[in-house]
Design a protein around this motif. Structure first.
Motif, PDB file in Angstrom:
ATOM      1  N   UNK A   1      91.489  71.605  44.941  1.00  0.00           N
ATOM      2  CA  UNK A   1      90.707  72.209  43.739  1.00  0.00           C
ATOM      3  C   UNK A   1      89.325  71.257  43.462  1.00  0.00           C
ATOM      4  N   UNK A   2      88.056  71.749  43.606  1.00  0.00           N
ATOM      5  CA  UNK A   2      86.923  71.117  43.212  1.00  0.00           C
ATOM      6  C   UNK A   2      87.045  70.688  41.885  1.00  0.00           C
ATOM      7  N   UNK A   3      86.063  69.515  41.465  1.00  0.00           N
ATOM      8  CA  UNK A   3      85.854  69.004  40.153  1.00  0.00           C
ATOM      9  C   UNK A   3      85.519  70.099  39.025  1.00  0.00           C
ATOM     10  N   UNK A   4      86.498  70.228  38.086  1.00  0.00           N
ATOM     11  CA  UNK A   4      86.357  71.261  36.926  1.00  0.00           C
ATOM     12  C   UNK A   4      85.486  70.848  35.911  1.00  0.00           C
ATOM     13  N   UNK A   5      84.838  71.712  35.485  1.00  0.00           N
ATOM     14  CA  UNK A   5      83.694  71.538  34.206  1.00  0.00           C
ATOM     15  C   UNK A   5      84.391  72.048  33.046  1.00  0.00           C
ATOM     16  N   UNK A   6      85.511  72.277  33.128  1.00  0.00           N
ATOM     17  CA  UNK A   6      86.084  73.113  31.891  1.00  0.00           C
ATOM     18  C   UNK A   6      87.034  71.942  31.144  1.00  0.00           C
ATOM     19  N   UNK A   7      86.864  72.081  29.766  1.00  0.00           N
ATOM     20  CA  UNK A   7      87.697  71.075  29.000  1.00  0.00           C
ATOM     21  C   UNK A   7      87.104  70.260  27.899  1.00  0.00           C
ATOM     22  N   UNK A   8      87.649  69.403  27.365  1.00  0.00           N
ATOM     23  CA  UNK A   8      87.120  68.535  26.406  1.00  0.00           C
ATOM     24  C   UNK A   8      86.058  67.865  26.939  1.00  0.00           C
ATOM     25  N   UNK A   9      85.025  67.621  26.220  1.00  0.00           N
ATOM     26  CA  UNK A   9      83.527  66.889  26.790  1.00  0.00           C
ATOM     27  C   UNK A   9      83.960  65.374  27.072  1.00  0.00           C
ATOM     28  N   UNK A  10      84.817  64.694  26.069  1.00  0.00           N
ATOM     29  CA  UNK A  10      85.022  63.277  26.365  1.00  0.00           C
ATOM     30  C   UNK A  10      86.034  63.140  27.457  1.00  0.00           C
ATOM     31  N   UNK A  11      86.995  64.124  27.619  1.00  0.00           N
ATOM     32  CA  UNK A  11      87.789  63.833  28.709  1.00  0.00           C
ATOM     33  C   UNK A  11      87.171  64.054  30.001  1.00  0.00           C
ATOM     34  N   UNK A  12      86.140  65.111  30.190  1.00  0.00           N
ATOM     35  CA  UNK A  12      85.582  65.543  30.926  1.00  0.00           C
ATOM     36  C   UNK A  12      84.399  64.322  31.807  1.00  0.00           C
ATOM     37  N   UNK A  13      83.901  63.750  30.588  1.00  0.00           N
ATOM     38  CA  UNK A  13      83.120  62.336  30.808  1.00  0.00           C
ATOM     39  C   UNK A  13      83.844  61.461  31.578  1.00  0.00           C
ATOM     40  N   UNK A  14      85.049  60.907  31.081  1.00  0.00           N
ATOM     41  CA  UNK A  14      86.062  60.093  31.649  1.00  0.00           C
ATOM     42  C   UNK A  14      86.542  60.530  33.073  1.00  0.00           C
ATOM     43  N   UNK A  15      86.867  61.708  33.217  1.00  0.00           N
ATOM     44  CA  UNK A  15      87.289  62.009  34.531  1.00  0.00           C
ATOM     45  C   UNK A  15      86.080  62.231  35.416  1.00  0.00           C
ATOM     46  N   UNK A  16      84.975  62.247  35.064  1.00  0.00           N
ATOM     47  CA  UNK A  16      83.789  62.043  36.091  1.00  0.00           C
ATOM     48  C   UNK A  16      83.499  60.650  36.503  1.00  0.00           C
ATOM     49  N   UNK A  17      83.653  59.807  35.701  1.00  0.00           N
ATOM     50  CA  UNK A  17      83.600  58.390  35.756  1.00  0.00           C
ATOM     51  C   UNK A  17      84.575  58.018  36.926  1.00  0.00           C
ATOM     52  N   UNK A  18      85.931  58.301  36.660  1.00  0.00           N
ATOM     53  CA  UNK A  18      86.813  57.792  37.595  1.00  0.00           C
ATOM     54  C   UNK A  18      86.636  58.455  38.875  1.00  0.00           C
ATOM     55  N   UNK A  19      86.462  59.799  38.870  1.00  0.00           N
ATOM     56  CA  UNK A  19      85.980  60.503  40.153  1.00  0.00           C
ATOM     57  C   UNK A  19      85.037  59.945  41.057  1.00  0.00           C
ATOM     58  N   UNK A  20      83.825  59.639  40.343  1.00  0.00           N
ATOM     59  CA  UNK A  20      82.657  58.721  41.024  1.00  0.00           C
ATOM     60  C   UNK A  20      83.259  57.403  41.565  1.00  0.00           C
ATOM     61  N   UNK A  21      83.994  56.653  40.604  1.00  0.00           N
ATOM     62  CA  UNK A  21      84.424  55.366  41.022  1.00  0.00           C
ATOM     63  C   UNK A  21      85.368  55.474  42.229  1.00  0.00           C
ATOM     64  N   UNK A  22      86.378  56.293  42.281  1.00  0.00           N
ATOM     65  CA  UNK A  22      87.303  56.478  43.405  1.00  0.00           C
ATOM     66  C   UNK A  22      86.463  56.818  44.665  1.00  0.00           C
ATOM     67  N   UNK A  23      85.648  57.605  44.717  1.00  0.00           N
ATOM     68  CA  UNK A  23      84.693  58.128  45.865  1.00  0.00           C
ATOM     69  C   UNK A  23      84.110  57.224  46.255  1.00  0.00           C
ATOM     70  N   UNK A  24      83.245  56.310  45.415  1.00  0.00           N
ATOM     71  CA  UNK A  24      82.403  55.194  45.969  1.00  0.00           C
ATOM     72  C   UNK A  24      83.278  54.043  46.392  1.00  0.00           C
ATOM     73  N   UNK A  25      84.461  53.980  46.221  1.00  0.00           N
ATOM     74  CA  UNK A  25      85.351  52.879  46.648  1.00  0.00           C
ATOM     75  C   UNK A  25      85.816  53.176  47.731  1.00  0.00           C
ATOM     76  N   UNK A  26      86.492  54.312  47.884  1.00  0.00           N
ATOM     77  CA  UNK A  26      87.295  54.788  49.162  1.00  0.00           C
ATOM     78  C   UNK A  26      86.545  55.413  50.226  1.00  0.00           C
ATOM     79  N   UNK A  27      85.154  56.018  50.007  1.00  0.00           N
ATOM     80  CA  UNK A  27      84.400  56.537  50.827  1.00  0.00           C
ATOM     81  C   UNK A  27      82.892  56.294  50.605  1.00  0.00           C
ATOM     82  N   UNK A  28      82.830  55.081  50.645  1.00  0.00           N
ATOM     83  CA  UNK A  28      81.301  54.316  50.161  1.00  0.00           C
ATOM     84  C   UNK A  28      80.303  54.759  51.413  1.00  0.00           C
ATOM     85  N   UNK A  29      80.794  54.698  52.710  1.00  0.00           N
ATOM     86  CA  UNK A  29      79.770  54.994  53.576  1.00  0.00           C
ATOM     87  C   UNK A  29      79.272  56.590  53.786  1.00  0.00           C
ATOM     88  N   UNK A  30      80.322  57.438  53.486  1.00  0.00           N
ATOM     89  CA  UNK A  30      79.840  58.967  53.277  1.00  0.00           C
ATOM     90  C   UNK A  30      79.166  59.119  51.937  1.00  0.00           C
TER      91      UNK A  30
END
Length: 391
Positions: A52-81
């Motif tokens: 599943x791709x990143x969903x924009x549905x749901x509570x705005x605060x939870x969405x913001x938190x999830x977005x930060x976590x997703x970006x952090x994990x992406x930067x740490x695990x796939x920084x070159x990409x």
């Protein structure tokens, strides 16, 4: 190979062109990862892993938190990409907010290692043109009709970035291929792979007898692009000439109310049935009782339902809209008439009534043989296998 296929959603049971493609690739030893929009409970589909791709549905605060976590994990695990993707986007002066939203949109794709990244519809590639390059994959794009003929009219220049990339294109018809060539796409990058159907399931009914009143069928969503209002006008002309018929439309859509009212105003509503959404078994049974299948679309990439009708030996009358001209061989497996012309369609149906029985049998046999030879699921599987492997 690991092949990523990007689609709006998990294909419905009726979307045999996706089901057969995915299962065929898996059978031939390839790993398929299916990327779909939003959340899904399914983890596998036809042997493919579902992501599943990143969903924009749901509570705005939870969405913001999830977005930060997703970006952090992406930067740490796939920084070159991520660096390669950001570099390509910034080279085109993409604003940072847009870039961040694209990172979220493509997080699932940027986290995978793929040999091929294939967008099942060209519109799915918008905002993702740099992803394949960033993950070191080859890029493929399918054009299926609406995404080529209609979407660019409302969104001028939407594919300009796509045209600049090294892409292997899949189209449904020769007319679509010629259209891409006019945009400067090299012939060698375009592959025609038409839809396929289950020819074992859609096979002719041996006990078919002509009906007392002409049974006419159309299958498709109730949308303006299918030209159903023109079809109803043509049938009204036949009614005025004393031709007895019954017209069945299988499908649902936003135009149902308007089409029902059109049939009423034309005085033919007693002879028209809106059957709604139906199963493949129902469709097959309906085709067994059909004299002539009509697909009078204003635009059509190719038309699976027309192939199913021909596989059942049903005479088809279609418009000259793009792929339909290649779907039906005029004068051989059916008739092709000018679109947006109810009189031409009415004349085409009336001409069918005048065809000798022996000629109808011959046309039916030619249609069945051609569909089995050129549009089987097995043949489609081989073509997609070659599409990815011969590079």
């Amino acid at each position: 190979m690991r092949i990523g296929l990007v689609l709006p959603a998990i294909p419905a049971y009726s979307e045999t062109f996706f089901r057969s493609k995915i299962s065929g690739l898996v059978v031939n030893g390839h790993e398929v990862v299916l990327f779909v929009n939003g959340e899904t409970m399914e983890t596998h589909y036809c042997g493919a892993r579902v992501v599943s791709s990143f969903s924009t549905q749901g509570n705005s605060i939870l969405l913001l938190l999830r977005a930060k976590v997703t970006l952090f994990v992406l930067l740490v695990s796939h920084s070159k990409t991520v660096f390669r993707f950001v570099k390509s986007e910034r080279k085109e002066h993409t604003p940072w907010l847009t870039l961040i939203s694209r990172l979220l949109l493509n997080a699932a794709l940027l986290s995978e290692r793929l040999d091929w990244l294939h967008f099942g519809f060209a519109t799915m590639a918008l905002g993702r043109e740099h992803v394949a390059e960033a993950i070191g994959a080859k890029m493929a794009v399918s054009f299926r009709g609406f995404d080529y003929y209609v979407y660019p009219i409302k969104n001028s220049g939407c594919y300009s970035k796509l045209w600049s990339k090294t892409v292997r294109y899949h189209v449904l018809s020769e007319s679509m291929k010629l259209g891409l060539i006019s945009y400067g796409i090299p012939d060698s990058s375009i592959f025609i792979i038409p839809p396929a159907i289950d020819t074992a399931f859609f096979s002719p009914h041996p006990a078919f007898q002509p009906n007392k009143s002409l049974q006419i069928l159309t299958i498709g969503r109730l949308h303006w692009i299918k030209g159903l209002d023109y079809t109803l006008e043509a049938l009204a002309l036949l009614h005025l000439k004393g031709v007895a018929f019954h017209y069945t439309i299988i499908g649902t859509g936003q135009e149902e109310e308007r089409l029902r009212f059109t049939a009423h105003q034309l005085g033919i509503d007693p002879f028209v049935t809106f059957a709604g959404k139906q199963s493949s078994e129902y469709i097959k049974k309906q085709l067994e009782q059909t004299d002539v299948y009509v697909q009078y679309s204003i635009q059509e990439g190719f038309g699976n339902a027309v192939l199913e009708a021909q596989a059942m030996g049903v005479y088809c009358i279609v418009s000259d809209a793009e792929g339909l001209e290649e779907n039906v061989m005029h004068g051989n497996t059916g008739s092709v008439v000018p679109k947006r012309n109810p009189k031409a369609l009415a004349d085409g149906i009336k001409a069918f009534l005048g065809i000798a029985a022996i000629e109808k049998v011959k046309s039916s046999e030619q249609a069945i043989a051609r569909v089995k030879r050129d549009f089987s699921v097995e043949k489609q599987e081989l073509k997609f296998k070659a599409f990815y492997e011969n590079s």
